[in-house]
Design a protein around this motif. Structure first.
Motif, PDB file in Angstrom:
ATOM      1  N   LEU A   3       7.011   7.958  -4.040  1.00 60.11           N
ATOM      2  CA  LEU A   3       6.992   6.603  -4.593  1.00 60.11           C
ATOM      3  C   LEU A   3       8.252   5.830  -4.206  1.00 60.11           C
ATOM      4  CD1 LEU A   3       5.537   7.340  -8.154  1.00 60.11           C
ATOM      5  CD2 LEU A   3       4.380   6.188  -6.260  1.00 60.11           C
ATOM      6  N   THR A   4       9.364   6.523  -4.089  1.00 59.61           N
ATOM      7  CA  THR A   4      10.596   5.868  -3.650  1.00 59.61           C
ATOM      8  C   THR A   4      10.449   5.354  -2.226  1.00 59.61           C
ATOM      9  OG1 THR A   4      11.946   7.281  -5.086  1.00 59.61           O
ATOM     10  CG2 THR A   4      13.064   6.195  -3.250  1.00 59.61           C
ATOM     11  N   ILE A   5       9.811   6.134  -1.363  1.00 60.04           N
ATOM     12  CA  ILE A   5       9.558   5.716   0.022  1.00 60.04           C
ATOM     13  C   ILE A   5       8.644   4.490   0.041  1.00 60.04           C
ATOM     14  CG2 ILE A   5       8.478   6.378   2.201  1.00 60.04           C
ATOM     15  CD1 ILE A   5       9.319   9.272   1.583  1.00 60.04           C
ATOM     16  N   PHE A  59       7.314  -1.184   0.827  1.00 56.16           N
ATOM     17  CA  PHE A  59       6.627  -2.372   0.330  1.00 56.16           C
ATOM     18  C   PHE A  59       7.578  -3.564   0.262  1.00 56.16           C
ATOM     19  CE2 PHE A  59       3.174   0.047  -2.283  1.00 56.16           C
ATOM     20  CZ  PHE A  59       2.574   0.422  -1.092  1.00 56.16           C
ATOM     21  N   GLN A  60       8.784  -3.319  -0.253  1.00 52.32           N
ATOM     22  CA  GLN A  60       9.745  -4.402  -0.411  1.00 52.32           C
ATOM     23  C   GLN A  60      10.243  -4.897   0.941  1.00 52.32           C
ATOM     24  OE1 GLN A  60      12.854  -3.537  -3.175  1.00 52.32           O
ATOM     25  NE2 GLN A  60      13.787  -5.555  -3.039  1.00 52.32           N
ATOM     26  N   ALA A  61      10.500  -3.975   1.856  1.00 50.67           N
ATOM     27  CA  ALA A  61      11.010  -4.357   3.172  1.00 50.67           C
ATOM     28  C   ALA A  61       9.979  -5.166   3.961  1.00 50.67           C
ATOM     29  CB  ALA A  61      11.419  -3.108   3.954  1.00 50.67           C
ATOM     30  N   ARG A  62       8.711  -4.841   3.789  1.00 56.87           N
ATOM     31  CA  ARG A  62       7.641  -5.520   4.528  1.00 56.87           C
ATOM     32  C   ARG A  62       7.096  -6.743   3.798  1.00 56.87           C
ATOM     33  NH1 ARG A  62       8.116  -3.978   9.688  1.00 56.87           N
ATOM     34  NH2 ARG A  62       8.302  -1.711   9.864  1.00 56.87           N
ATOM     35  N   GLY A  63       7.586  -7.000   2.594  1.00 55.23           N
ATOM     36  CA  GLY A  63       7.085  -8.134   1.837  1.00 55.23           C
ATOM     37  C   GLY A  63       5.678  -7.937   1.314  1.00 55.23           C
ATOM     38  N   THR A  64       5.278  -6.683   1.155  1.00 51.58           N
ATOM     39  CA  THR A  64       3.927  -6.379   0.664  1.00 51.58           C
ATOM     40  C   THR A  64       3.815  -6.591  -0.829  1.00 51.58           C
ATOM     41  OG1 THR A  64       3.716  -4.721   2.414  1.00 51.58           O
ATOM     42  CG2 THR A  64       2.128  -4.612   0.597  1.00 51.58           C
ATOM     43  N   GLY A  65       4.868  -6.236  -1.536  1.00 52.89           N
ATOM     44  CA  GLY A  65       4.853  -6.369  -2.985  1.00 52.89           C
ATOM     45  C   GLY A  65       5.918  -5.496  -3.612  1.00 52.89           C
ATOM     46  N   LEU A  66       5.885  -5.431  -4.916  1.00 55.93           N
ATOM     47  CA  LEU A  66       6.841  -4.649  -5.690  1.00 55.93           C
ATOM     48  C   LEU A  66       6.143  -3.423  -6.252  1.00 55.93           C
ATOM     49  CD1 LEU A  66       9.565  -4.313  -7.257  1.00 55.93           C
ATOM     50  CD2 LEU A  66       8.529  -5.697  -9.072  1.00 55.93           C
ATOM     51  N   GLY A  71       4.738   7.221 -18.303  1.00 52.44           N
ATOM     52  CA  GLY A  71       5.079   6.317 -17.205  1.00 52.44           C
ATOM     53  C   GLY A  71       4.312   6.605 -15.936  1.00 52.44           C
ATOM     54  N   GLY A  72       4.741   5.942 -14.882  1.00 52.91           N
ATOM     55  CA  GLY A  72       4.067   6.087 -13.603  1.00 52.91           C
ATOM     56  C   GLY A  72       4.519   4.989 -12.666  1.00 52.91           C
ATOM     57  N   ALA A  73       3.598   4.516 -11.837  1.00 51.66           N
ATOM     58  CA  ALA A  73       3.909   3.476 -10.863  1.00 51.66           C
ATOM     59  C   ALA A  73       2.873   2.369 -10.942  1.00 51.66           C
ATOM     60  CB  ALA A  73       3.959   4.060  -9.456  1.00 51.66           C
ATOM     61  N   ARG A  74       3.324   1.146 -10.735  1.00 50.28           N
ATOM     62  CA  ARG A  74       2.442  -0.019 -10.775  1.00 50.28           C
ATOM     63  C   ARG A  74       2.754  -0.902  -9.568  1.00 50.28           C
ATOM     64  NH1 ARG A  74       4.045  -1.925 -15.307  1.00 50.28           N
ATOM     65  NH2 ARG A  74       2.379  -1.172 -16.672  1.00 50.28           N
ATOM     66  N   PHE A  75       1.731  -1.207  -8.760  1.00 46.86           N
ATOM     67  CA  PHE A  75       1.909  -2.065  -7.597  1.00 46.86           C
ATOM     68  C   PHE A  75       1.647  -3.518  -7.975  1.00 46.86           C
ATOM     69  CE2 PHE A  75      -0.203  -4.238  -3.958  1.00 46.86           C
ATOM     70  CZ  PHE A  75       0.951  -4.458  -3.214  1.00 46.86           C
ATOM     71  N   ILE A  76       2.621  -4.374  -7.707  1.00 47.00           N
ATOM     72  CA  ILE A  76       2.504  -5.803  -8.010  1.00 47.00           C
ATOM     73  C   ILE A  76       2.593  -6.577  -6.696  1.00 47.00           C
ATOM     74  CG2 ILE A  76       3.471  -7.734  -9.311  1.00 47.00           C
ATOM     75  CD1 ILE A  76       4.696  -5.694 -11.222  1.00 47.00           C
ATOM     76  N   PRO A  77       1.478  -7.079  -6.207  1.00 40.92           N
ATOM     77  CA  PRO A  77       1.492  -7.762  -4.905  1.00 40.92           C
ATOM     78  C   PRO A  77       2.148  -9.136  -4.982  1.00 40.92           C
ATOM     79  CG  PRO A  77      -0.695  -7.885  -5.879  1.00 40.92           C
ATOM     80  CD  PRO A  77       0.133  -7.022  -6.783  1.00 40.92           C
ATOM     81  N   TYR A  78       2.796  -9.524  -3.889  1.00 44.16           N
ATOM     82  CA  TYR A  78       3.323 -10.877  -3.756  1.00 44.16           C
ATOM     83  C   TYR A  78       3.411 -11.199  -2.270  1.00 44.16           C
ATOM     84  CZ  TYR A  78       7.915  -8.607  -2.927  1.00 44.16           C
ATOM     85  OH  TYR A  78       8.933  -7.835  -2.456  1.00 44.16           O
ATOM     86  N   ILE A  79       3.832 -12.402  -1.965  1.00 43.86           N
ATOM     87  CA  ILE A  79       3.995 -12.806  -0.578  1.00 43.86           C
ATOM     88  C   ILE A  79       5.358 -13.464  -0.426  1.00 43.86           C
ATOM     89  CG2 ILE A  79       2.972 -15.105  -0.856  1.00 43.86           C
ATOM     90  CD1 ILE A  79       1.625 -14.680   1.898  1.00 43.86           C
ATOM     91  N   LEU A  80       6.011 -13.225   0.685  1.00 43.17           N
ATOM     92  CA  LEU A  80       7.305 -13.835   0.934  1.00 43.17           C
ATOM     93  C   LEU A  80       7.136 -15.293   1.351  1.00 43.17           C
ATOM     94  CD1 LEU A  80       9.107 -10.988   2.917  1.00 43.17           C
ATOM     95  CD2 LEU A  80       9.342 -11.561   0.490  1.00 43.17           C
TER      96      LEU A  80
END
Length: 276
Positions: free
Chosen positions: A44-46, A51-58, A67-76
């Motif tokens: 998940l760290t990878i 995701f952040q480097a490519r602007g895919t989302g958070l 707990g766990g992981a949650r993908f939050i999409p956005y656009i740069l």
């Protein structure tokens, strides 16, 4: 089935991208790949970094047993500007002019790749805001509302101009069309929106704003709150619209059978920056 890390990363990426805003537990991933939670955390760290480097989302990680992981999409901003610029070039063609000062956009609303980008841009404005449901009016706004709802991972409902027996009991309002000044009617099933919901209104085009005003009246009838208004394009209009705060990707002006398309107010509304 235990899998290699490379295969695991690919499958985890697909799983998260298909479930935006949904919290997926480490326990689920550990069982899915027969791997230790420590290995899943490293994966998940990878993904978070990529995701952040490519602007895919958070990729948001939530600690704790639940707990766990949650993908939050956005656009740069840069990618959004490039896409809107491409839309402007495409819509500025003279053969898109329609009688009454409108512009032909139906092909764009039927193009999955364009709808995905439009949905990402409009959903980006609501990264840190609660939206319970996306509402649109039949028919051209349906595909657009579905795209926005996908990236927010919330339901979307369709308001119709006539009641359908399959909808059950409905709530209806009359409104005045902002451009034609005619009295119109729209209806929505009572089961569609729960009281107290935060509602995002989405439509393909706004000129006088009468349709959006009618939708806002429906939101009030359901004892719900207006989370925002988003449109693909706003037309040139000299009067006062019933809604003053909205987000538009494009501004379309037609004069002497010519089309002039410029960026809407999305940079200010979404990214907090003025358009050039």
């Amino acid at each position: 089935m235990k899998v290699r890390r490379s295969d695991r990363l690919v499958d985890m990426t697909r799983y998260l991208l298909e479930r935006p805003h949904e919290l997926v537990s480490l326990t689920f991933f550990a069982a899915r790949y027969e791997s230790a939670k420590s290995s899943i955390s490293e994966d998940l760290t990878i993904l978070k970094r990529t995701f952040q480097a490519r602007g895919t989302g958070l990729l948001e990680t939530v600690p704790g047993a639940a707990g766990g992981a949650r993908f939050i999409p956005y656009i740069l901003r840069e990618e959004a500007e490039q896409f809107v610029g491409e839309l402007i070039d495409e819509l500025s063609s003279a053969d898109r002019y329609l009688p009454g000062g409108y512009v032909y956009m139906s092909d764009i609303l039927g193009r999955p790749s364009a709808l995905r980008q439009i949905g990402r841009i409009l959903a980006t404005q609501y990264l840190n805001q609660n939206v319970d449901v996306v509402v649109t009016v039949a028919t051209k706004g349906i595909s657009l509302a579905e795209s926005v709802a996908y990236y927010l991972n919330v339901p979307f409902v369709i308001v119709r101009h006539d009641s359908q027996i399959t909808e059950g009991s409905t709530v209806s309002v009359n409104y005045v069309s902002g451009s034609t000044k005619r009295i119109e009617r729209m209806a929505l099933s009572k089961r569609s929106v729960k009281p107290g919901s935060r509602v995002l209104l989405v439509d393909d085009y706004m000129k006088g704003g009468g349709t959006v005003g009618g939708l806002r009246s429906l939101v009030d009838e359901f004892d719900s709150q207006l989370a925002g208004v988003a449109v693909l394009a706003e037309g040139d209009f000299d009067g006062q619209r019933p809604v003053s705060k909205y987000t538009s990707l494009l501004k379309v002006q037609t004069q002497n059978n010519e089309i002039h398309v410029t960026p809407g107010n999305y940079l200010t509304q979404i990214f907090g920056e003025e358009t050039n």
